[in-house]
Design an enzyme around this catalytic site. Structure first.
Site, mmCIF file in Angstrom:
data_model
loop_
_atom_site.group_PDB
_atom_site.id
_atom_site.type_symbol
_atom_site.label_atom_id
_atom_site.label_comp_id
_atom_site.label_asym_id
_atom_site.label_seq_id
_atom_site.Cartn_x
_atom_site.Cartn_y
_atom_site.Cartn_z
ATOM 1 N N LYS A 27 91.710 -11.209 46.263
ATOM 2 C CA LYS A 27 92.397 -9.947 46.548
ATOM 3 C C LYS A 27 91.975 -9.411 47.916
ATOM 4 C CE LYS A 27 91.561 -6.466 43.589
ATOM 5 N NZ LYS A 27 91.284 -5.218 44.309
ATOM 6 N N SER A 28 90.679 -9.413 48.196
ATOM 7 C CA SER A 28 90.206 -8.884 49.485
ATOM 8 C C SER A 28 90.849 -9.651 50.643
ATOM 9 C CB SER A 28 88.689 -9.032 49.598
ATOM 10 O OG SER A 28 88.050 -8.175 48.697
ATOM 11 N N GLY A 98 92.066 0.850 46.202
ATOM 12 C CA GLY A 98 91.174 1.454 47.185
ATOM 13 C C GLY A 98 91.162 0.667 48.490
ATOM 14 N N ARG A 126 89.103 9.026 43.894
ATOM 15 C CA ARG A 126 88.033 8.248 44.553
ATOM 16 C C ARG A 126 87.665 8.842 45.913
ATOM 17 N NH1 ARG A 126 89.298 2.006 43.928
ATOM 18 N NH2 ARG A 126 87.169 1.941 44.756
ATOM 19 N N SER A 171 79.684 -0.816 52.198
ATOM 20 C CA SER A 171 81.099 -0.798 51.822
ATOM 21 C C SER A 171 81.926 -1.571 52.831
ATOM 22 C CB SER A 171 81.620 0.638 51.730
ATOM 23 O OG SER A 171 83.041 0.610 51.644
ATOM 24 N N GLN A 173 85.060 -1.801 52.644
ATOM 25 C CA GLN A 173 86.283 -1.034 52.896
ATOM 26 C C GLN A 173 86.056 -0.058 54.045
ATOM 27 O OE1 GLN A 173 87.378 0.641 49.094
ATOM 28 N NE2 GLN A 173 88.039 -1.345 48.290
ATOM 29 N N ASP A 322 81.841 -5.992 42.024
ATOM 30 C CA ASP A 322 83.009 -5.943 41.127
ATOM 31 C C ASP A 322 82.789 -6.746 39.843
ATOM 32 O OD1 ASP A 322 84.313 -4.369 42.966
ATOM 33 O OD2 ASP A 322 85.381 -6.034 43.898
ATOM 34 N N ARG A 353 82.459 3.179 36.490
ATOM 35 C CA ARG A 353 82.188 1.931 35.759
ATOM 36 C C ARG A 353 80.854 1.943 35.026
ATOM 37 N NH1 ARG A 353 85.058 -2.424 39.826
ATOM 38 N NH2 ARG A 353 87.143 -2.069 38.998
ATOM 39 N N ARG A 398 89.184 -4.127 35.630
ATOM 40 C CA ARG A 398 87.977 -4.934 35.350
ATOM 41 C C ARG A 398 87.331 -4.541 34.015
ATOM 42 N NH1 ARG A 398 88.126 -7.896 39.951
ATOM 43 N NH2 ARG A 398 88.451 -6.769 41.891
HETATM 44 C C1 S3P Z 1 86.547 -4.530 48.739
HETATM 45 C C2 S3P Z 1 85.315 -3.965 48.879
HETATM 46 C C3 S3P Z 1 84.543 -3.409 47.739
HETATM 47 C C4 S3P Z 1 85.075 -3.907 46.404
HETATM 48 C C5 S3P Z 1 86.561 -3.826 46.340
HETATM 49 C C6 S3P Z 1 87.200 -4.675 47.433
HETATM 50 C C7 S3P Z 1 87.244 -5.023 49.956
HETATM 51 O O1 S3P Z 1 84.650 -1.993 47.749
HETATM 52 O O2 S3P Z 1 84.493 -3.173 45.349
HETATM 53 O O3 S3P Z 1 87.039 -4.268 45.086
HETATM 54 O O4 S3P Z 1 88.230 -5.770 49.831
HETATM 55 O O5 S3P Z 1 86.801 -4.694 51.053
HETATM 56 P P1 S3P Z 1 83.671 -1.082 48.649
HETATM 57 O O6 S3P Z 1 83.929 -1.371 50.060
HETATM 58 O O7 S3P Z 1 84.032 0.344 48.278
HETATM 59 O O8 S3P Z 1 82.272 -1.420 48.227
#
Ligand code: S3P
Length: 439
Positions: A27-28, A98, A126, A171, A173, A322, A353, A398
């Site tokens: 997914k990422s 997110g 969030r 993070s 993200q 995750d 979670r 999840r």
């Molecule tokens: C992700 C980063 C993680 C992860 C999320 C996907 C990404 O989140 O939990 O499912 O694709 O960069 P955080 O950056 O908030 O830790």
């Protein structure tokens, strides 16, 4: 995208997992392939993409920003075209995702047009202050509910300067949001974090000709660099280790199991699952290790072994963040007390979670002690889980999948409500699960 039927779902206990399970594309990496493909000159073919709703949300956003996307399926390639980003005509709906909201906010922050980003009830709870703050410091106008801490977010960007930012939580993200904004900024972008988060963005940027420097505690990039098309305009996405985790734990907790999980991404910033399985005594072999589009990949064979309590904390946490809900289910079958700590950010995921894992294990009849940053699981290796009442997925894919894995060890059928939340990342989850269980 195929969708999972809504309403309560009855999960049957038992079954021995066997054979080969192909899980969805990462997914990422699917989000990032769409975003970088849209930014770089030319058209790109994307193989192995996730067909989950989260990735479709990013695809729709890219289209709303004026770049054409042709959606394939899990088996057929997608394409992403080129075009200058333009003001979206409507609110961008990131759904449950997110990653879509945080990465796309960074992307649009580099542009002077107006963007409004929202999401479902879970995403609107969030924390977004962690991106709004540094983006404002770079010069973007970012507002939202609660002073910009909650979506919907309203962004008018452009004329950005660089930033040196220490992320309060590791993070990817946040890091990726700031690097994407930095592509339009004057000055350096430096993001530091206590423990390294997943590095997919840092690996993908150089593939598009952008120079990044990997620091001991983060990443640095000169702002304003343009993306250059790589010679081969094809991006390949490996299978998602976070999806594979549900089947790896299933194979770990069901006696007689042996599952092969092909072409799973084993990026060292994401492979904490494998370390945890090892520590828990689960039989695990990595074979056919190779690099696919700059990302390490391996076939995994999982099953057998003598389970033992294990610990998850410190730098391991971002490498398996995750996977903690399903690792809690593994801990529930391991003799002894397993400890999960340093994981307070789990409270800011698709659900809280920590609370939801405690509820799930309690419903299974397993003792669990909650702490602010984690929980201790008192394993119950013998007999079946005595399940009390229905289990609710709490709008969290999840939690739903972890509950389904646990249900194979229950003392009777388990009713799961909100099972359709699996569509965020793994639309065919329940049929894949049923297919691999020999009854
Ligand atoms: C992700 C980063 C993680 C992860 C999320 C996907 C990404 O989140 O939990 O499912 O694709 O960069 P955080 O950056 O908030 O830790």
């Amino acid at each position: 995208m195929s969708t999972t039927q809504q309403g309560p779902r009855s999960l049957l206990p038992g079954g021995v997992p066997g054979g080969t399970v192909v899980v969805p594309g990462d997914k990422s990496l699917s989000h990032r392939s769409l975003i970088f493909g849209a930014l770089a000159p030319g058209d790109y073919t994307l193989h192995g993409m996730s067909d989950g709703a989260d990735v479709h949300a990013t695809a729709s956003a890219i289209e709303a920003l004026g770049v054409p996307v042709t959606r394939g399926s899990a088996e057929t390639p997608w394409t992403v075209g080129e075009g200058d980003l333009e003001e979206p005509a409507d609110v961008i709906d990131c759904g449950n995702s997110g990653t879509s909201m945080r990465l796309l906010t960074g992307l649009v922050a580099g542009h002077s047009f107006l963007s409004v980003l929202t999401g479902d009830v879970s995403l609107r709870r969030r924390p977004m202050g962690r991106i709004a703050g540094p983006l404002r410091a770079m010069g973007a106008s970012v507002d939202g509910r609660d002073g910009g801490r909650l979506a919907p977010l309203v962004v008018r960007g452009g004329s950005l300067s660089g930033i040196e930012h220490r992320s309060p939580v590791p993070s990817a993200q946040v890091k990726s949001c700031l690097l994407l904004a930095g592509l339009q900024a004057q000055g350096d972008v430096v993001v530091r974090e206590e423990h390294r988060s997943r590095d997919h963005t840092e690996r993908m940027l150089p593939a598009f000709g952008v120079e990044v420097e990997i620091l001991d505690d983060g990443v640095a990039m000169r702002g304003g660099q343009s993306l250059v098309a790589p010679a081969n305009r094809t991006l390949a996405v490996p299978a998602d280790i976070s999806a594979a985790a549900f089947f790896a734990v299933l194979a770990g907790i069901r006696p007689g199991a042996e599952l092969t999980l092909p072409a799973v991404g084993t990026n060292p910033t994401r492979d904490g699952l494998l370390e945890a399985l090892d520590a828990a005594g689960v039989g695990l072999t990595r074979t056919n290790e190779r690099l696919v589009a700059g990302e390490p990949v391996a076939d995994l064979v999982v099953g057998g072994g003598d389970l033992v309590a294990f610990e998850v904390g410190g730098a391991l946490v971002p490498r398996l963040i995750d996977e903690i809900p399903v690792l809690a289910v593994l801990a529930a079958r391991c003799p002894g007390v397993s400890r999960f700590c340093d994981a307070a950010d789990l409270r800011a995921k698709e659900s809280d979670r920590i609370t939801q894992v405690v509820r799930l294990l309690t419903a299974l009849g397993v003792r669990v002690d909650e702490r602010p940053d984690g929980f201790d699981v008192h394993g119950q290796p013998d007999g079946s889980f005595a399940v009390q009442g229905a289990i609710d997925a709490a709008h969290d894919h999840r939690i739903a999948m972890a509950a389904a894995v646990a249900a194979t060890c229950a003392d009777g059928p388990v009713t799961l409500t909100g099972a359709d939340s699996v569509d965020s990342s793994f639309p065919g989850f329940f049929s894949t699960l049923e297919r691999c269980l020999v009854r």
